[in-house]
Enzyme design. Structure first.
Site, mmCIF file in Angstrom:
data_model
loop_
_atom_site.group_PDB
_atom_site.id
_atom_site.type_symbol
_atom_site.label_atom_id
_atom_site.label_comp_id
_atom_site.label_asym_id
_atom_site.label_seq_id
_atom_site.Cartn_x
_atom_site.Cartn_y
_atom_site.Cartn_z
ATOM 1 N N LYS A 12 -4.600 -10.169 -6.329
ATOM 2 C CA LYS A 12 -5.861 -10.529 -5.669
ATOM 3 C C LYS A 12 -6.943 -9.517 -6.008
ATOM 4 O O LYS A 12 -6.662 -8.339 -6.253
ATOM 5 C CB LYS A 12 -5.661 -10.647 -4.148
ATOM 6 C CG LYS A 12 -5.551 -9.344 -3.411
ATOM 7 C CD LYS A 12 -5.967 -9.473 -1.951
ATOM 8 C CE LYS A 12 -6.170 -8.068 -1.377
ATOM 9 N NZ LYS A 12 -7.056 -7.934 -0.274
ATOM 10 N N LYS A 65 -10.708 -4.168 -3.211
ATOM 11 C CA LYS A 65 -11.576 -2.986 -3.229
ATOM 12 C C LYS A 65 -10.838 -1.790 -3.790
ATOM 13 O O LYS A 65 -11.416 -0.948 -4.452
ATOM 14 C CB LYS A 65 -11.963 -2.605 -1.790
ATOM 15 C CG LYS A 65 -12.878 -3.547 -1.110
ATOM 16 C CD LYS A 65 -13.545 -2.803 0.045
ATOM 17 C CE LYS A 65 -14.180 -3.779 1.008
ATOM 18 N NZ LYS A 65 -13.265 -4.169 2.093
ATOM 19 N N LYS A 69 0.819 -1.209 0.000
ATOM 20 C CA LYS A 69 0.000 0.000 0.000
ATOM 21 C C LYS A 69 0.855 1.261 0.000
ATOM 22 O O LYS A 69 0.485 2.257 -0.601
ATOM 23 C CB LYS A 69 -0.985 0.005 1.185
ATOM 24 C CG LYS A 69 -2.095 -1.024 0.999
ATOM 25 C CD LYS A 69 -3.315 -0.753 1.867
ATOM 26 C CE LYS A 69 -4.411 -1.765 1.528
ATOM 27 N NZ LYS A 69 -5.611 -1.654 2.370
HETATM 28 P P1 ATP Z 1 -8.303 -3.721 0.153
HETATM 29 O O1 ATP Z 1 -7.900 -4.605 -0.973
HETATM 30 O O2 ATP Z 1 -8.794 -2.380 -0.235
HETATM 31 O O3 ATP Z 1 -7.329 -3.745 1.290
HETATM 32 P P2 ATP Z 1 -9.994 -5.835 0.692
HETATM 33 O O4 ATP Z 1 -10.754 -6.044 -0.542
HETATM 34 O O5 ATP Z 1 -8.817 -6.694 1.003
HETATM 35 O O6 ATP Z 1 -9.602 -4.352 0.772
HETATM 36 P P3 ATP Z 1 -10.916 -6.032 3.434
HETATM 37 O O7 ATP Z 1 -12.008 -5.279 4.076
HETATM 38 O O8 ATP Z 1 -9.548 -5.598 3.787
HETATM 39 O O9 ATP Z 1 -11.063 -5.990 1.854
HETATM 40 O O10 ATP Z 1 -11.106 -7.588 3.723
HETATM 41 C C1 ATP Z 1 -12.239 -8.225 4.271
HETATM 42 C C2 ATP Z 1 -12.004 -9.734 4.237
HETATM 43 O O11 ATP Z 1 -12.007 -10.195 2.875
HETATM 44 C C3 ATP Z 1 -10.655 -10.170 4.810
HETATM 45 O O12 ATP Z 1 -10.845 -11.346 5.591
HETATM 46 C C4 ATP Z 1 -9.805 -10.486 3.607
HETATM 47 O O13 ATP Z 1 -8.824 -11.462 3.868
HETATM 48 C C5 ATP Z 1 -10.859 -11.012 2.649
HETATM 49 N N1 ATP Z 1 -10.453 -10.823 1.247
HETATM 50 C C6 ATP Z 1 -10.129 -9.653 0.658
HETATM 51 N N2 ATP Z 1 -9.812 -9.828 -0.635
HETATM 52 C C7 ATP Z 1 -9.942 -11.160 -0.882
HETATM 53 C C8 ATP Z 1 -9.752 -11.984 -2.037
HETATM 54 N N3 ATP Z 1 -9.397 -11.458 -3.190
HETATM 55 N N4 ATP Z 1 -9.977 -13.317 -1.918
HETATM 56 C C9 ATP Z 1 -10.360 -13.857 -0.753
HETATM 57 N N5 ATP Z 1 -10.557 -13.139 0.378
HETATM 58 C C10 ATP Z 1 -10.349 -11.819 0.335
#
Ligand code: ATP
Ligand code: LTN
Length: 332
Positions: free
Chosen positions: A197, A200, A111
């Site tokens: 991955k 968001k 990040k």
């Molecule tokens: P950002 O990518 O903006 O950090 P994020 O999409 O990772 O956000 P979070 O709110 O940080 O979202 O994560 C919520 C949950 O979703 C966490 O348990 C995280 O491990 C899971 N998660 C996030 N992205 C993935 C993915 N691509 N595949 C599986 N699990 C995910």
């Protein structure tokens, strides 16, 4: 009874990765365990947020948690900033974790490297200390299990290390938690860049399936998903990341196995169509319920307020225990 805790940031639209990697398992866990789930708004402000948007996204994230089936009578649902013990314990843990440990966190490295030419110089200090706040979230509830996607593995390891160090220095205070990472769906990849991955905070949403996408959009995103030039459908994440991602999504959506499913498809077109159809079927009821809940702001606020009261009761006790262990004078 096993205590489960997890959190999600209100930083954007919830996507298929969040759902398959985490939220679906939260909903299952609420019936078997004592489960506590948190919208981590204090974590969201480690990167800049527009205040009106943060407010709206926090409400929308709570609506999504209810829409995926979390029931405030079966689990505790609350917003992190409503329970002041979180930043209070985070401070004690910031004084327990080392600078070097925080610097090695890959999420911080990723990040902060997106921040432009001045690199880490321009990012917030909160982005750096983020894992200490996450450890506080978990340790405040005597948590046994933390259901998360694969990307949180390193943060969970650090939480365990910090808890063990604290217990060693000051006497048994915290329960040492374990990560619960699903076998399939723990790392859903971006459909356009299958080596990254699904996230968001990505600049293009063509490869991200949002929980709010309508069936036509979902079908289009899968039809355009990046695969490879070989014709064979095979589960091989290393050499065939795009195809393997589709198989993993299909498996997670239908409780199947990716390698077995591979044998059922002759070509990529059929695999893409079947995966889109399975995802539409899984998301459709969630979307309907979410749209209804967004109209009920009074109800969402009521859930948040009752959840914060339940969470505070546990958190206040554990924080008092930590203060006492560290040598702060505790008055009643
Ligand atoms: P950002 O990518 O903006 O950090 P994020 O999409 O990772 O956000 P979070 O709110 O940080 O979202 O994560 C919520 C949950 O979703 C966490 O348990 C995280 O491990 C899971 N998660 C996030 N992205 C993935 C993915 N691509 N595949 C599986 N699990 C995910
Ligand atoms: N860091 C996590 C969100 C998060 C979390 C937590 C997850 C904050 N506190 C406590 C589990 C337990 C993320 O970025 N997904």
């Amino acid at each position: 009874m096993t205590r489960v805790f997890s959190g999600i940031q209100p930083t954007g639209e919830v996507h298929l990765g969040n759902y398959l990697g985490a939220l679906r398992h939260w909903a299952e866990a609420q019936h078997e365990n004592e489960s506590i789930y948190c919208v981590v708004d204090l974590h969201a402000v480690t990167v800049r947020q527009d205040p009106d948007e943060l407010r709206a996204k926090t409400l929308a994230t709570m609506a999504t948690l209810l829409a995926v089936g979390l029931d405030p009578d079966s689990c505790t649902l609350f917003v992190q900033s409503h329970v002041h013990e979180h930043p209070e314990l985070a401070w004690l843990l910031e004084c327990t974790v080392s600078f070097g440990e925080l610097r090695r966190m890959t999420q911080f490295k990723d990040k902060s490297s997106r921040g432009g030419s001045d690199g880490v110089e321009g990012v917030s200090a909160g982005l750096f200390t983020y894992p200490a706040l996450m450890a506080a979230d978990i340790l405040l509830y005597d948590t046994d299990l933390v259901p998360v996607g694969d990307d949180q593995r390193q943060h969970l390891e650090l939480t365990r290390d910090v808890a063990e160090r604290f217990n060693h220095r000051y006497g048994d205070t915290f329960v040492i938690p374990e990560a619960a990472i699903p076998r399939v769906g723990a790392r859903v990849m971006d459909l356009q860049r299958p080596t990254d991955k699904m996230s968001k905070s990505t600049d293009s949403d063509a490869g991200v399936v949002m929980l709010t996408d309508d069936p036509a959009t979902i079908t289009r995103k899968f039809r355009r998903a990046v695969t490879d030039s070989e014709p064979e459908v095979r589960y091989d994440p290393e050499n065939k990341p795009g195809v393997s991602n589709l198989l993993a999504i299909l498996a997670a959506s239908t409780s199947g196995d990716p390698a077995t499913l591979a044998g059922e498809f002759e070509g990529y077109g059929a695999l893409k169509a079947a995966t889109a159809e399975a995802v539409v079927a899984v998301l459709e009821p969630v979307q309907r319920r979410r749209a209804e809940l967004l109209e009920e702001e009074g109800y969402l606020l009521d859930v948040m307020s009752k959840g914060a009261a339940k969470a505070s009761e546990i958190a206040a006790d554990v924080l008092r225990r930590a203060h006492d262990a560290m040598g702060f004078v505790v008055v009643h």
